[in-house]
Scaffold this motif. Structure first.
Motif, PDB file in Angstrom:
ATOM      1  N   VAL A  30       0.836  -1.198   0.000  1.00  0.00           N
ATOM      2  CA  VAL A  30       0.000   0.000   0.000  1.00  0.00           C
ATOM      3  C   VAL A  30       0.878   1.258   0.000  1.00  0.00           C
ATOM      4  O   VAL A  30       0.632   2.212  -0.757  1.00  0.00           O
ATOM      5  CB  VAL A  30      -0.944  -0.003   1.228  1.00  0.00           C
ATOM      6  CG1 VAL A  30      -1.690   1.331   1.332  1.00  0.00           C
ATOM      7  CG2 VAL A  30      -1.930  -1.157   1.127  1.00  0.00           C
ATOM      8  N   ALA A  31       1.934   1.238   0.811  1.00  0.00           N
ATOM      9  CA  ALA A  31       2.803   2.418   0.902  1.00  0.00           C
ATOM     10  C   ALA A  31       3.537   2.659  -0.407  1.00  0.00           C
ATOM     11  O   ALA A  31       3.656   3.813  -0.854  1.00  0.00           O
ATOM     12  CB  ALA A  31       3.788   2.235   2.053  1.00  0.00           C
ATOM     13  N   ARG A  32       4.033   1.587  -1.053  1.00  0.00           N
ATOM     14  CA  ARG A  32       4.789   1.761  -2.295  1.00  0.00           C
ATOM     15  C   ARG A  32       3.902   2.276  -3.416  1.00  0.00           C
ATOM     16  O   ARG A  32       4.320   3.118  -4.217  1.00  0.00           O
ATOM     17  CB  ARG A  32       5.450   0.454  -2.690  1.00  0.00           C
ATOM     18  CG  ARG A  32       6.587   0.035  -1.768  1.00  0.00           C
ATOM     19  CD  ARG A  32       7.346  -1.149  -2.327  1.00  0.00           C
ATOM     20  NE  ARG A  32       8.015  -0.806  -3.584  1.00  0.00           N
ATOM     21  CZ  ARG A  32       8.660  -1.679  -4.344  1.00  0.00           C
ATOM     22  NH1 ARG A  32       8.735  -2.951  -3.968  1.00  0.00           N
ATOM     23  NH2 ARG A  32       9.234  -1.298  -5.465  1.00  0.00           N
ATOM     24  N   VAL A  33       2.678   1.774  -3.504  1.00  0.00           N
ATOM     25  CA  VAL A  33       1.773   2.261  -4.546  1.00  0.00           C
ATOM     26  C   VAL A  33       1.430   3.734  -4.322  1.00  0.00           C
ATOM     27  O   VAL A  33       1.431   4.539  -5.258  1.00  0.00           O
ATOM     28  CB  VAL A  33       0.500   1.401  -4.581  1.00  0.00           C
ATOM     29  CG1 VAL A  33      -0.546   2.030  -5.518  1.00  0.00           C
ATOM     30  CG2 VAL A  33       0.825  -0.004  -5.060  1.00  0.00           C
ATOM     31  N   ASN A  34       1.150   4.083  -3.067  1.00  0.00           N
ATOM     32  CA  ASN A  34       0.726   5.459  -2.783  1.00  0.00           C
ATOM     33  C   ASN A  34       1.850   6.464  -2.955  1.00  0.00           C
ATOM     34  O   ASN A  34       1.595   7.615  -3.314  1.00  0.00           O
ATOM     35  CB  ASN A  34       0.158   5.566  -1.368  1.00  0.00           C
ATOM     36  CG  ASN A  34      -1.230   4.952  -1.256  1.00  0.00           C
ATOM     37  OD1 ASN A  34      -1.925   4.790  -2.258  1.00  0.00           O
ATOM     38  ND2 ASN A  34      -1.627   4.606  -0.041  1.00  0.00           N
ATOM     39  N   THR A  35       3.112   6.039  -2.711  1.00  0.00           N
ATOM     40  CA  THR A  35       4.219   6.998  -2.756  1.00  0.00           C
ATOM     41  C   THR A  35       5.098   6.826  -3.989  1.00  0.00           C
ATOM     42  O   THR A  35       5.374   7.794  -4.697  1.00  0.00           O
ATOM     43  CB  THR A  35       5.073   6.856  -1.490  1.00  0.00           C
ATOM     44  OG1 THR A  35       5.550   5.505  -1.374  1.00  0.00           O
ATOM     45  CG2 THR A  35       4.266   7.200  -0.238  1.00  0.00           C
ATOM     46  N   ASP A  36       5.536   5.584  -4.254  1.00  0.00           N
ATOM     47  CA  ASP A  36       6.496   5.375  -5.346  1.00  0.00           C
ATOM     48  C   ASP A  36       5.816   5.217  -6.711  1.00  0.00           C
ATOM     49  O   ASP A  36       6.375   5.596  -7.741  1.00  0.00           O
ATOM     50  CB  ASP A  36       7.352   4.140  -5.069  1.00  0.00           C
ATOM     51  CG  ASP A  36       8.174   4.290  -3.792  1.00  0.00           C
ATOM     52  OD1 ASP A  36       8.374   5.453  -3.359  1.00  0.00           O
ATOM     53  OD2 ASP A  36       8.602   3.273  -3.215  1.00  0.00           O
ATOM     54  N   HIS A  37       4.614   4.631  -6.721  1.00  0.00           N
ATOM     55  CA  HIS A  37       3.905   4.394  -7.995  1.00  0.00           C
ATOM     56  C   HIS A  37       2.477   4.926  -7.874  1.00  0.00           C
ATOM     57  O   HIS A  37       1.513   4.160  -7.954  1.00  0.00           O
ATOM     58  CB  HIS A  37       3.886   2.899  -8.324  1.00  0.00           C
ATOM     59  CG  HIS A  37       5.251   2.275  -8.369  1.00  0.00           C
ATOM     60  ND1 HIS A  37       6.080   2.361  -9.468  1.00  0.00           N
ATOM     61  CD2 HIS A  37       5.936   1.569  -7.436  1.00  0.00           C
ATOM     62  CE1 HIS A  37       7.219   1.726  -9.217  1.00  0.00           C
ATOM     63  NE2 HIS A  37       7.156   1.233  -7.976  1.00  0.00           N
TER      64      HIS A  37
END
Length: 594
Positions: free
Chosen positions: A48-55
């Protein structure tokens, strides 16, 4: 339930009802340029964090804005991908998808109140084809979720509104309580003013309102009123009288012995007339405490104004009494008028005359605080009154023009705190403490047993005082015995023969000075003061010794005899001393002499 909990529940129900392993609820951010995962089931927090911030899932143009979630949001139609590994538009999220372990996905648009709000994304770990019935069920589920989200948001706003109302109600309750307490402060202190309870009443009222001891002092630090609290009494703080203690606002001052002190000025027409002292710190006083102290300072100023007005009336009555007493006419009503004011003139009194010392001749009307003469004798009169207030029998204190006059009872029983000379010292010290470097001189006149004696006693004491100040005296208690021959001359009742004598001796010199502006009398005075030394006389007058010699020769010619003769010298000295004395003890003579 809170919105984040509801969104997690929507994701969980989608999985359990439809048999999916993973699910996410995405909502548009405030700027509506991206979708953010706000609720999920089965997805790891890292994903969830990677999608919201990195992608991030963009809603605008670009590779990150072409994914299935963005298309579902923008088109309002479900977007299904049977195999994400072969779908080009899913390439930006391929790595995180592999880490999460899903192969197929579907994104269904979420609407809240008919407006696009986000997307419901469901994921399968195996390849899967989403048929029409399945999509219809997901659309129905997404519609129900939209209704739930709208309801949750309404309830959140409702809770916020309720919280705001509760906070407002609490604030109104607090304000009502503060108004009640402020009204109590106003009532208590107004009651002090209406009852004319004095400065002591102000101290007692403030102590009750603030639950702490209170002390009120005059500007010199003498107590005017105090109130204890729970057996605790506030002593006069041992602090330096700095600029802060004269400030026009509440100030906190350190006191190494008794802890910090709060000091509030009491002002009357811009003049500092008192200070209110409290124990503690300003931060602990609070708004109501500030208001109470400020209101107390106002009432204290009114009480001091009331006291000052009463004193002024009393001083005026005393002044009228003294005026009649010094007129030399002993009226039968003087004794009864004095008794009305609390004084017994049947008792012998010594006459004390007080006047501010001047630094420069002719500075009448200057400010006493600068060390010269007071523009307002009232301040000096108030200091003398305060210094003698506790003396019994009670002295009569008033003013005569620029002089303060004290009729000091001569107590034969010796129960009085001080004799007249000691009283003069006490008055000078009181003025020095209150007015810093300013000084006064006090002349101690004769003790009067009869009403008819006061006029002559005052005249002699006033002459002694002005003569002492004329000869450079400052901060002195003068007695007639200290003045020698001058003192004897001041006590003459009929000076007319001396006046004629002085005029006869000095008239030729004065006439010559008037015609030639030769300063013969000034030279003669200085010559006598310098022990008949010509060089020192020249230095004192800032002239050449030859000039002094020529002037002395002219003086001898006008006198008709040399100054070296003892008889001539004695005559000149007697004439000059008479002029000094009569020029101050008898002002009408000084005016006639010019």
């Amino acid at each position: 339930m809170p919105l984040p909990v509801l969104l997690d529940l929507v994701a969980e129900k989608a999985c359990t009802l439809m048999g999916y392993e993973l699910c996410a609820v995405l909502l548009a951010n405030d700027s509506r340029d991206a979708l953010v995962i706000e609720g999920s089931y089965g997805l790891t927090p890292e994903y969830v964090a990677r999608v919201n911030t990195d992608h991030p899932i963009r809603l605008g143009p670009g590779p990150l804005g072409e994914g299935p979630s963005s298309r579902a949001f923008n088109s309002g139609e479900p977007q299904a991908i049977d195999d994400i590994t072969v779908e080009p538009m899913f390439r930006p999220w391929g790595e995180v998808a592999r880490e999460q372990g899903y192969r197929s996905m579907v994104s269904v648009p979420l609407r809240v109140a008919g407006t696009p709000a986000g997307a419901l994304n469901c994921y399968r770990t195996q390849l899967h084809t989403f048929d029409a019935d399945e999509l219809d069920l997901l659309i129905t589920l997404a519609d129900q979720a939209g209704i739930a989200i709208e309801t949750a948001r309404l309830r959140d706003r409702e809770r916020d509104t309720i919280a705001d109302l509760e906070e407002l109600n609490e604030s109104l309750t607090t304000q009502h309580r503060l108004l009640q307490e402020a009204d109590q402060i106003h009532r208590d202190l107004t009651s002090v003013a209406l009852r004319a309870a004095g400065v002591q009443g102000v101290a007692a009222a403030l102590s009750g309102l603030l639950a702490r001891p209170v002390l009120i002092t005059d500007p010199a630090g003498h107590p005017l009123g105090s109130a204890e609290k729970d057996g605790s009494r506030l002593e006069v703080p041992h602090v330096e009288q700095t600029d802060e203690t004269g400030s026009e606002r509440l100030t906190e001052l350190p006191d190494p012995e008794g802890g910090p002190r709060i000091v509030a000025p009491v002002l009357l027409g811009g003049e500092l007339v008192a200070r209110i002292w409290l124990p503690g710190r300003l931060v602990d006083l609070g708004p109501l405490g500030h208001r109470a102290v400020e209101h107390g300072a106002t009432v204290a100023a009114l009480e001091l104004l009331r006291r000052r007005t009463a004193l002024e009336v009393e001083w005026r009555l005393r002044g009228d009494l003294l005026s009649d007493l010094l007129s030399g006419v002993a009226s039968g009503t003087l004794g009864s008028r004095a008794r009305t004011l609390g004084h017994d003139l049947s008792r012998p009194h010594a006459v004390l005359v007080i006047k501010a010392d001047t630094t420069t001749a002719g500075t009448a009307g200057a400010d006493l605080a600068t060390g010269t003469r007071p523009a307002d004798v009232r301040r000096l009169l108030g200091i003398v009154h305060s210094a003698t207030d506790g003396v019994r029998p009670r002295p009569l204190v008033t003013n005569w023009g620029e002089f303060v006059v004290v009729l000091w009872p001569d107590d034969t029983s010796k129960n009085q705190q001080a004799d007249p000379v000691t009283a003069g010292h006490m008055i000078r010290r009181a003025v020095g403490r209150t007015l810093n470097d300013s000084t006064v001189s006090v002349a101690v006149g004769a003790v009067c047993s009869e009403l008819s004696d006061y006029a002559a006693a005052f005249r002699v004491a006033r002459g002694a005082l002005e003569l002492a100040q004329l000869r450079g005296g400052r901060d002195r208690t003068v007695t007639l015995s200290e003045l020698g021959v001058y003192g004897l001359l001041l006590q003459l009742d009929d000076p007319r023969e001396l006046i004629r004598y002085a005029d006869r001796v000095l008239a030729p010199l004065r006439a010559y000075d008037s015609r030639r502006d030769a300063a013969l009398i000034e030279t003669l005075r200085t010559y006598l003061e310098q022990d008949l030394n010509t060089a020192r006389t020249a230095a004192a007058l800032y002239v050449h010794p030859n000039t002094v010699g020529l002037r002395l020769k002219r003086i001898e010619e006008l006198l008709g005899s040399p100054l070296s003769q003892p008889e001539t010298l004695l005559q000149v000295q007697a004439a000059l001393m008479t002029e000094d004395v009569l020029g101050h003890a008898w002002p009408e003579h000084a005016q006639r002499l010019g």
